[in-house]
Structures are given as structure tokens and as C-alpha cells.
Design a protein around this motif. Structure first.
Motif, PDB file in Angstrom:
ATOM      1  N   VAL A 199       0.839  -1.202   0.000  1.00 54.60           N
ATOM      2  CA  VAL A 199       0.000   0.000   0.000  1.00 54.60           C
ATOM      3  C   VAL A 199       0.877   1.257   0.000  1.00 54.60           C
ATOM      4  N   LEU A 200       1.903   1.263   0.834  1.00 53.24           N
ATOM      5  CA  LEU A 200       2.782   2.428   0.917  1.00 53.24           C
ATOM      6  C   LEU A 200       3.492   2.674  -0.411  1.00 53.24           C
ATOM      7  N   TYR A 201       3.983   1.631  -1.033  1.00 55.01           N
ATOM      8  CA  TYR A 201       4.645   1.748  -2.337  1.00 55.01           C
ATOM      9  C   TYR A 201       3.689   2.399  -3.350  1.00 55.01           C
ATOM     10  N   ALA A 202       2.437   1.905  -3.385  1.00 56.41           N
ATOM     11  CA  ALA A 202       1.459   2.441  -4.339  1.00 56.41           C
ATOM     12  C   ALA A 202       1.118   3.895  -4.030  1.00 56.41           C
ATOM     13  N   LEU A 203       1.042   4.242  -2.751  1.00 60.31           N
ATOM     14  CA  LEU A 203       0.760   5.625  -2.374  1.00 60.31           C
ATOM     15  C   LEU A 203       1.877   6.562  -2.824  1.00 60.31           C
ATOM     16  N   LEU A 204       3.123   6.134  -2.639  1.00 63.25           N
ATOM     17  CA  LEU A 204       4.260   7.002  -2.937  1.00 63.25           C
ATOM     18  C   LEU A 204       4.535   7.125  -4.429  1.00 63.25           C
ATOM     19  N   THR A 205       4.298   6.052  -5.181  1.00 61.21           N
ATOM     20  CA  THR A 205       4.678   6.032  -6.604  1.00 61.21           C
ATOM     21  C   THR A 205       3.482   6.117  -7.539  1.00 61.21           C
ATOM     22  N   ARG A 206       2.260   5.924  -6.989  1.00 64.15           N
ATOM     23  CA  ARG A 206       1.030   5.845  -7.796  1.00 64.15           C
ATOM     24  C   ARG A 206       1.081   4.661  -8.745  1.00 64.15           C
ATOM     25  N   ARG A 207       1.782   3.615  -8.316  1.00 61.98           N
ATOM     26  CA  ARG A 207       1.873   2.388  -9.103  1.00 61.98           C
ATOM     27  C   ARG A 207       2.094   1.230  -8.131  1.00 61.98           C
ATOM     28  N   ARG A 208       1.329   0.144  -8.294  1.00 56.49           N
ATOM     29  CA  ARG A 208       1.540  -1.006  -7.419  1.00 56.49           C
ATOM     30  C   ARG A 208       2.870  -1.680  -7.737  1.00 56.49           C
ATOM     31  N   PRO A 209       3.557  -2.243  -6.735  1.00 52.12           N
ATOM     32  CA  PRO A 209       4.841  -2.895  -7.007  1.00 52.12           C
ATOM     33  C   PRO A 209       4.704  -4.184  -7.808  1.00 52.12           C
TER      34      PRO A 209
END
Length: 662
Positions: free
Chosen positions: A202-212
Motif C-alpha cells: 500500500v505504501l509503495y502504491a501511495l508514494l509512486t502511484r503504481r503497485r509494485p
């Protein structure tokens, strides 16, 4: 969502105020407790559950009640009460204002520093649950509610793991594949570190606007098991390296290499937050400058410019959310010079004219009807509300009434045209009919959004009278299409007679293609949640449709099993499943809309059993068979969409075995 004739006036001792949201198997309402306090009411639609799903889903619903009453944390949605209403269980929860984080990420995103603060609060909530031995197991944006200030509340502990629970075993895969920890895909039990992996996604997606990990469900699972995503700063260069280390630690494949607990994750996140230079990292990320920062006159000018641009530039969800926030900030300012003119004369009036000119009306030429039309309608309604607060309500209402008149006229034109098209011989062109029904419901939604209650009632009345005519025609065409077609499709054709098999396959394909269009038409009768349309259809007509649908279900399942056994290309498989999903969705709406509810329930049971048999058939393909994996993934996606937990879990287990074996 709106109150309809099917909305319950009360659920137990709680008064229903308004619908808040609807899932595959439950509906959430804003309610009022006996003491007058506001609550959220989550009602499980147990009548829609296939018999093989019922025990599992009811157990998880009760588990959500049990766990929710144990947890007391400011960032967890509290469960206040639970019970049964007319045989369906319900939860009473604190009313958390706002929308889920998934919606916020899709419509506007979150600035990086706000994302870190938000996730810090989520980790605090997880630490509280973990201290009680509770593992959430489904941490994802859709299960995190956020208000306008981005204060989060974690919700939906329905599949959580609790001490001494016998509802699930260590090999069960209950979470959402895009956020599930790799040890669960390997069949190992979940612990607190499994939630930390999901929180890292979730944090990755929030920061990058892309799921890992992205792609189809099978591709996502494979990447979670075997691939490391690029560090966040490789996707979003404005992020400092300190954030990379925190996120990538949370996403370690081996739980032992992750943070030992949510508190340690939170501490590392706080340390990384100190590396942010707000001016540098937020440049180009914050969507809309606040009116309080720019001053009310600047807000009025910005609003004029944005609305003027809509004549040539499509309105996106992101821009709509930005304009709404700009307007809210401007309305909250102590002084509002120029704002009334910007909202009424330069806002409502030209936008109402644009809505009237760009609607999906009959005969609209190329480029005339706009894809963003409903967003324009929502913005018009929002500006109309603002005009009331700025003493410009009468002028705004006159402009909106003119747009409403044009929409109402278009509804009548569509109804007249549909009647002519539908009665045009035994083989009417179904494509335009289905498209017109879709546009009609869009127009009705626009009338509702603009508060045109009188016009909306008249339009619904027109369609209610039309419903019986539509369903009779649907039945006639279905009966003709299915005549002479064996229920078991290709299975009835002898092996080795390739010419006969080719002819049978072609005939079945023609039937199924025509039925897809018919289902689209039939589904429009209840897609907008207006059960009156279906109640206007006679019980005999509904019963006849259900009979055709049961034959169609058997034919489709047999055809798909035969295709899978023959190794046919899997690309059409998902489309056929989509047709079965549409049929299931329509059948569930028949439960409370007509007398033959038992027949409708039997149809839903047969659809569920047919898809479960399909999963067993396609699961037999060798692990290296890509088409087999695609078919299993398609079954998973359908089950997830319809809320079929038992089939979804089984599909994920099959995908896990195939990926690990491969």
C-alpha cells in the motif's frame, strides 16, 4: 446511491437514512441509533449466497463482529453492535466519514509526506490488533477509510486470523492477491509480518502511484513469489533514498528480514520522513493549491479558468476532485469577493448549456456526446449547491432547469425509438437497443444527480411500462435462439466427426453471441437498482426467462468445458464467463422483484455450481499450460467480482500450486 423501494426503512432497532455503498454480498447504510446517534449499518444479503458459500461467508461476517468489538483504537472502525434482521445478519459500526483509500488513489492521489503520515497511523492500528493476537490478512486501500484530512481508519476484519480460531487453516488463502504476502502463497501460516508486507505494498502504491506487483492475478502472484520490484525512487525520482530502504524492507520475501513488528516499521517510516524537503518533493504532486493559501479572489479566478477550459478539455475524476476542493476552500474563506459571479454567471450558466449540448441524446453526431458527460453533471450539481450558499440559487436553478428539460426530452425520444426498434420484426438489431438502454440509465442518473425528482419519477414510469414489452421480446428471441440446441453443446457430437463438431461449434457461438446482447438488454431493466421496473414484468414472463437462462447456463458450461478439454484458445473463455456473471447478477435481482423467487434462487445455485465445475475442469491442465492458467485466473476474477469466496479461494489455491510447481 439513492433510497429506493427496496431500501429497508429499519434494520433491527436502527433507522436507515441513506445507502452509503454496495458490495457483492452486502450493503452499507447510514443509519440512526435509537438514541439519535449516527451509525453505519452493514447488512449481509444472505439470500444471494449459494448454499456452498453460505456457511463460510456467514462465519466470516460474525467474525468481523467479534473482532470489531474487541478492537478499540482511533484508527480502527469500531463495531458497536450486531444482530439479524429478517434472517440476514447485520453489523452496526461507527460512522467513518469519507471514502476508502482506493477511491482517493484513483481520483487524486496523496502527496508523499501525507502518505507517510497516513501509513504511520495505519501501522499504529495494526500494532494494536497484533498485540491482541489478531492478524488482519487483507490490508489494502479498499479496507482503509480516509476523511478529507486523510485521517485513516482500518476496517473489514472479516478474514482476520485470531487465536484459537477453527474457521480457517494455515493453508487458506483469503486475502487479495495483489497485496498478499509470499509466505501465504507458499501455504505457510500468516503472522503479523504478513500484514506488514501488505502495508508495504500500500505504501509503495501511495508514494509512486503504481503497485509494485501488477498484471493479471497469475502474473501478480508470480511476481510476489519470485520478483523484486524496483525501489520507489526508481519509479518516482522525487522520493529520497531513505524511503527506498523502508519500503523495500517491508517487501522482503522472507518474513524474518522484514520489520519485527508494526511499531518498528512505524519508527523507520518516521525517520525516513525527516529526509523530505517539502518544497522539492511535493513540486508537481499536490493537485490543487488551497484557496486559503492563494486568497479568495484568486480562487474565483482559478474557478473561472477551470470551468471555461471544460468546453475544450475533458473533465477527469482527478480534475473534478480538484475543483471540488478548490470550491470548498473558497466557500470556507471568511471573505468571498467575486465568488458568486464565478460560481453562477461564469460557472452554472455556461456549464448547464454545455451539459444540454453534450448529453448522449438520440441522433447525437460524432463528437457531440462527451465521454465525461456524467462528470460534467456532477460538477453542475456541486456548483448549484454552492450557488445556494452564495445567494445565487434562483439564477442557478433557472439554468439547471433548462438543462433538466433537455434531458427529460431525450428520455422520451429514446423510449419512442426503443419501442420502434424492439418491435421491428422477429430479428431486431440488438446492438442499438442495448446501447440505447445504457444511455437511458445514464440520463436517469443525471436527473437524480441534479435533484429533478418530478422529472425522474416520470422517466422511471415510462421505463416501468416498457419493461414488460422488453422482457417478452427477450423471451421470444431466446426461445428461437435456443431451439434445437442441445444443452450439452459439443458433448452431444460424436468424437471424430470434425465437420459436425465444427458446425455445432459455429451454431453454439451464434447462440451465445446473440444471448450476450439480450442479457445486456435484460440487465438494463434493473441495473440502476430500480426494482419497480422488474415488478412491472409479469411473473409468467420472468419464469419463462429463468427457464431459458437455466438452459443457457448448462449450454455455456458444457461448451467451455469441452473447449478446455480440447485445448482451444483461452481468449474467449473470460468473455463467456462474463456472460454468466451478467446472468447471475440479473438473477439475484429477481429474488425480491417477482414471485418466482425460488426459481431465481435455483438459477443462481446452478450458475455457481457450473462455474465451480469449470474451475475443477480447467485446474486439471498441466502447470506449464498457459491457457490453463489464464482460464483459472478468469474464474478467480469472476468469483471476486461476484463475492463468491469459496470459488475465489479455490482458484487462488490452484494458481498457487501451478506457479510453485512451474
Amino acid at each position: 446511491m439513492r433510497l429506493t423501494d427496496t431500501t429497508p426503512p429499519r434494520i433491527g432497532p436502527y433507522r436507515v437514512v441513506a445507502p452509503l455503498g454496495e458490495g457483492a454480498m452486502s450493503t452499507v447504510y447510514r443509519g440512526e441509533a435509537p438514541d439519535g446517534g449516527a451509525v453505519a449499518l452493514k447488512l449481509l444479503r444472505g439470500d444471494l449466497l449459494a448454499s456452498t458459500e453460505r456457511a463460510v461467508v456467514l462465519a466470516r461476517f460474525r467474525r468481523e463482529a467479534e473482532i470489531g468489538r474487541r478492537l478499540a483504537h482511533p484508527h480502527i472502525v469500531r463495531v458497536l453492535d450486531h444482530g439479524e434482521w429478517l434472517g440476514s445478519p447485520y453489523l452496526v459500526m461507527e460512522l467513518a466519514e469519507g471514502r476508502d483509500l482506493k477511491h482517493r488513489m484513483e481520483t487524486g492521489g496523496v502527496a508523499p509526506d501525507r502518505a507517510i503520515a497516513l501509513m504511520g497511523a495505519v501501522l499504529d492500528a495494526l500494532a494494536h490488533a497484533h498485540a491482541l493476537g489478531i492478524v488482519h490478512r487483507d490490508v489494502k486501500p479498499a479496507n482503509i477509510m480516509v476523511d478529507d484530512a486523510l485521517v485513516p481508519k482500518v476496517m473489514d476484519f472479516g478474514i482476520a486470523q485470531i487465536p484459537r480460531s477453527d474457521i480457517t487453516g494455515p493453508g487458506d488463502l483469503l486475502g487479495t492477491p495483489a497485496y498478499i504476502a509470499p509466505e501465504l502463497l507458499h501455504g505457510r501460516p500468516a503472522d503479523a509480518r504478513s500484514d506488514l508486507f501488505s502495508a508495504g505494498v500500500v505504501l509503495y502504491a501511495l508514494l509512486t502511484r503504481r503497485r509494485p506487483f501488477s498484471g493479471s492475478v497469475a502474473e501478480v502472484m508470480q511476481k510476489i513469489l519470485f520478483d523484486a520490484p524496483p525501489p520507489p525512487s526508481a519509479v518516482a525520482p522525487h522520493l529520497p533514498p531513505a524511503v527506498d530502504a523502508v519500503v523495500m524492507t517491508a517487501l522482503e520475501k522472507d518474513p524474518a528480514r522484514r520489520y519485527p513488528g508494526a511499531a518498528a516499521f512505524r519508527s523507520a517510516l518516521d525517520a525516513a520522513a525527516a529526509a523530505f524537503d517539502a518544497d522539492a518533493t511535493l513540486a508537481g504532486v499536490t493537485l490543487i493549491p488551497a484557496a486559503t493559501a492563494t486568497g479568495a479572489p484568486a480562487a474565483a479566478d482559478a474557478l473561472r479558468a477551470r470551468i471555461a477550459a471544460l468546453a475544450a478539455v475533458p473533465l477527469s475524476e482527478k480534475e473534478l476532485a480538484g475543483i471540488a476542493r478548490l470550491l470548498d476552500d473558497a466557500l470556507a474563506a471568511p471573505a468571498r469577493p467575486g465568488l458568486r459571479a464565478a460560481v453562477v454567471e461564469d460557472g452554472v450558466v455556461p456549464l448547464a448549456a454545455l451539459v444540454a449540448a453534450a448529453m448522449p441524446a438520440p441522433g447525437a453526431g460524432p463528437g457531440q456526446a462527451r465521454d465525461d458527460w456524467m462528470r460534467l453533471v456532477r460538477l453542475l450539481a456541486r456548483l448549484g449547491d454552492a450557488a445556494d450558499r452564495l445567494d445565487g440559487g434562483e439564477d442557478a436553478a433557472a439554468a439547471i432547469d433548462a438543462a433538466v428539460f433537455e434531458v427529460q426530452s431525450a428520455v422520451q425520444l429514446y423510449a419512442d425509438r426503443l419501442s420502434r426498434l424492439l418491435m421491428a420484426g422477429d430479428e431486431p438489431d440488438l446492438g442499438p437497443i442495448a446501447a440505447d438502454f445504457l444511455r437511458l440509465d445514464v440520463l436517469l442518473l443525471a436527473l437524480e444527480t441534479l435533484g429533478a425528482e418530478r422529472e425522474l419519477r416520470a422517466a422511471r414510469g415510462t421505463l416501468n411500462l416498457f419493461a414488460n414489452q422488453v422482457m417478452r421480446k427477450v423471451n421470444l428471441i431466446l426461445a428461437d435462439a435456443l431451439a434445437g440446441t442441445p444443452d450439452d453443446g459439443l458433448a452431444a457430437v460424436p468424437e471424430g466427426d470434425e465437420a459436425a463438431r465444427a458446425a455445432a461449434r459455429f451454431g453454439v457461438a451464434l447462440v451465445l453471441a446473440r444471448v450476450e446482447e439480450l442479457l445486456a438488454i435484460a440487465g438494463r431493466l434493473s441495473e440502476a437498482g430500480d426494482a419497480l421496473r422488474l415488478r412491472a414484468v409479469g411473473d409468467a414472463v420472468i419464469a419463462e426467462f429463468i427457464g431459458h437462462a437455466r438452459r443457457l447456463t448448462a449450454l455455456t458450461v458444457a461448451e467451455l468445458r469441452a473447449e478446455a478439454a480440447a485445448g482451444a484458445d483461452a481468449r474467449a473463455f473470460a468473455g463467456r464467463l462474463g456472460m454468466l456473471a451478467a446472468l447471475y447478477a440479473f438473477a439475484t435481482r429477481l429474488h425480491g422483484a417477482a414471485e418466482p423467487a425460488a426459481a431465481a434462487l435455483a438459477l443462481t445455485e446452478e450458475l455457481h455450481a457450473g462455474v465451480r465445475a469449470l474451475l475443477d475442469a480447467v485446474a486439471a491442465a498441466p502447470p506449464g499450460d498457459r491457457d490453463g492458467t489464464l482460464r483459472v485466473a478468469a474464474v478467480h476474477d469472476m468469483a471476486e467480482r461476484l463475492g463468491w469466496a469459496e470459488i475465489r479461494i479455490a482458484a487462488v489455491a490452484v494458481l498457487r500450486r501451478r506457479l510453485v510447481a512451474g
